[in-house]
Each structure stands twice: as C-alpha cells, then as structure tokens.
Design an enzyme around this catalytic site. Structure first.
Site, PDB file in Angstrom:
ATOM      1  N   LYS A 164       0.864  -1.182   0.000  1.00  0.00           N
ATOM      2  CA  LYS A 164       0.000   0.000   0.000  1.00  0.00           C
ATOM      3  C   LYS A 164       0.900   1.231   0.000  1.00  0.00           C
ATOM      4  O   LYS A 164       1.691   1.423   0.926  1.00  0.00           O
ATOM      5  CB  LYS A 164      -0.894  -0.029   1.240  1.00  0.00           C
ATOM      6  CG  LYS A 164      -1.866   1.127   1.380  1.00  0.00           C
ATOM      7  CD  LYS A 164      -2.706   0.921   2.642  1.00  0.00           C
ATOM      8  CE  LYS A 164      -3.678   2.045   2.887  1.00  0.00           C
ATOM      9  NZ  LYS A 164      -4.457   1.838   4.135  1.00  0.00           N
TER      10      LYS A 164
ATOM     11  N   ASP B 212     -14.166   2.302  12.417  1.00  0.00           N
ATOM     12  CA  ASP B 212     -14.612   2.449  11.026  1.00  0.00           C
ATOM     13  C   ASP B 212     -14.956   1.077  10.438  1.00  0.00           C
ATOM     14  O   ASP B 212     -14.577   0.759   9.308  1.00  0.00           O
ATOM     15  CB  ASP B 212     -13.539   3.141  10.186  1.00  0.00           C
ATOM     16  CG  ASP B 212     -14.094   3.718   8.883  1.00  0.00           C
ATOM     17  OD1 ASP B 212     -15.332   3.912   8.801  1.00  0.00           O
ATOM     18  OD2 ASP B 212     -13.310   3.973   7.958  1.00  0.00           O
TER      19      ASP B 212
END
Length: 329
Positions: A17, A117
C-alpha cells in the site's frame, strides 16, 4: 489513504500500500498513519489483516512516500462482493462472514484497540484451500491506540451510516459499543443488501448536506427499527440489540458471539449452551491465555511491533524535517 500493488514475498504473498507523498500529508493524516501502524503491530488474529513492514520510498524515486507491506487478501472487499454476488450468499454464508467480523473485534478490544470504522469496505475476503471463505478486518487508520492516554473517546470518526449516534453527539463515548453499532450496520447490509437509516420516507437522504446528516442521526435514534423484509425473530432481536441507540443498552461483543442467531442454534439448545459458557467463561479464558501457543503469539506480536517501530523512526524524522521546512517558509 493510498493505492496498492502486489508484491510476492519469500514466505507469502503481500500487498504493498503506497500512500500520498509525505510532504503532502497534514498532521492529522500523519497521526492516522502512526495509529494504523502501531495498532496493527499488536494484532495477531486470523480475522485481522496483518501488517508486516512500513518504510519510505527512495529519495531518487521522486517525492518520498510511505509504503506499507500488508497481508495479501485476494478476494477484494465485502462491499464489492455484496455489490456483485449478493444473491449467491446463503444465510449460513452471511452468518459465517459476520461471525468473523465479531471475532476480529473481540481480539481488537482485548488488545484495547477500537477500530471506529467497521464497514464492508474495510473487510477483506479470501478463500482457503478447503473452500472456506475467511474475512479479515483491515484499515486501522481511525483506530484508538492503547498506547495513547486512556479514557473516553471524543473524535467524530467513521463513515456516516455506520457511525454510532454517540460518536456524532460531540460527547465522550466508549469504543466497544461504537464498534458493535458499526458491525450491526454491517450485518444489516449483509442481510438485506441495503443500509438502515438512510431514507426519509421513500427518498434517500443527502448525506453530504448538514440537514441530511441531521436526518441520519435522527433516524439512528428513532425506534422501532425498520426492515425492508421481515427477518426471523432471532435476527430481529440481534439487530435491534446491536443497533440500540443508547450505548449502555447495546449488546456487547461477547453477547453477540453467543447470540442464538450467530451460533445458529435452536432456542432451547442455545439456552443450555449459553448457561454452560457463562459458568465456565472466566476460568476457561484465564486458562486459555496461559497456554504456550498464546504466549508464543504474544512474542511474535512483540517482535513485529519492534520491527514496525524501527520502520516508523525514519518516517517520523522525515516528517519532522518537512514540518521544520514549512515553519521556515
């Protein structure tokens, strides 16, 4: 926070990432990066996406960026799967996927990490060699760090429809009930392929407007809970318990795990199983945590955290230099 590309490691496939250039990050984004790295460093569970390495790209390769080497989970997100293959899921498939979400949260909360989240877009899917689908919770950028000052949370973080109402209230709140609410919304979407709270009458709420966000909050507080189709009594009971607007009345992670819909047991069988589990839970948990393989996992986690801390050191130094340069402008 960034885009990713695949890389093959010596022992396992990994996803790399790559985040935005370090010079373009603000203080809040850098804080989220630190949280994600440090919190994932202490998590070692089958249903949590593992973080292996963190570092900076070379200076001669353009603006320096932070890269993160993560466990590669090839099945994409649960959100994508629901969009494309919802009709292929049986009730047992949905139950199993949701069970993995709650197991991940149980592990996180035991480590004093609160995700903040939880949603299908942050849940990744993979298939084992035996054909079993395994879910892994990912993206810990908004998570609460156990290394920060302890106490109630206050930041309004998360994704609109999935956020617990107390998160939006501006008042201090506890992390575990907030995660339970978000996972309850995830279960609702997993069952019905739509979200709760997002309609006013027959019209969709505009979540980008202030009045829309106020309507969303009001819907979260309003009862009874509405469903697009009547669910079985056990499932209705579970959803109502997880989406309870008052945090103190909301089901705990442990209550969700032993709920009869999650376990897929008859009411009578569930009562027998639950009473036995409650009697043995504290002693069994204590004995389980003393087993050698649990201590070994803690040692692996400690070594990984040390390695990731070392990886963060040059990133912190580079960001500090960027801040100093900004101050001299």
């Amino acid at each position: 926070m960034g885009n990713g590309m695949l890389s093959s490691g010596a022992t396992a496939d990994a996803a790399v990432k790559i985040l935005k250039p370090l010079a373009e990050m603000n203080d809040r984004e850098f804080e989220w990066l630190e949280r994600e790295v440090l919190n994932q460093a202490i998590l070692e569970h089958e249903n949590v996406c593992r973080l292996f390495e963190v570092g900076l790209t070379a200076r001669d390769a353009g603006p320096q960026r932070v890269f993160m080497v993560l466990e590669y989970v090839p099945g994409g997100t649960l959100h994508e799967f629901l969009e494309n293959h919802f009709d292929k899921l049986s009730v047992d498939d949905k139950r199993s996927i949701f069970f993995h979400v709650v197991l991940a949260l149980q592990h996180c909360h035991a480590k004093k990490v609160f995700h903040r989240d939880v949603k299908p877009g942050n849940c990744l899917l993979t298939k084992m060699e035996n054909g079993q689908v395994v879910l892994k919770v990912a993206d810990f950028g908004f998570s609460k760090s156990p290394f920060a000052e302890q106490g109630p949370l206050s930041s309004n973080l998360g994704s609109g429809p999935f956020k617990a109402p107390e998160v939006e209230s501006g008042l201090p709140y506890a992390g575990e009930p907030a995660d339970v609410f978000s996972s309850g919304v995830t279960l609702y979407q997993l069952i019905f392929n739509t979200l709760p709270f997002i309609c006013e009458g027959n019209a969709l709420i505009n979540l980008n407007s202030r009045t829309g966000r106020q309507a969303l909050y009001a819907n979260k507080m309003r009862r009874p809970l509405s469903f697009p189709a009547e669910p079985p009594n056990e499932l209705r009971e579970l959803l109502e318990g997880m989406l309870q607007p008052v945090p103190d009345k909301r089901l705990s992670v442990e209550q969700v795990l032993v709920h009869r819909w999650v376990r897929g047991l008859s009411t009578e069988h569930q009562r027998r199983e639950q009473s036995s589990q409650l009697l043995l839970s504290s002693l069994a948990a204590r004995a389980f945590l003393q087993q050698p393989h649990i201590r070994q996992l803690d040692e692996v986690s400690a070594r990984r955290r040390e390695r990731l801390e070392l990886g963060l050191a040059p990133i912190r130094a580079a960001y500090k230099a960027i801040q100093a340069a900004r101050g001299n402008m």
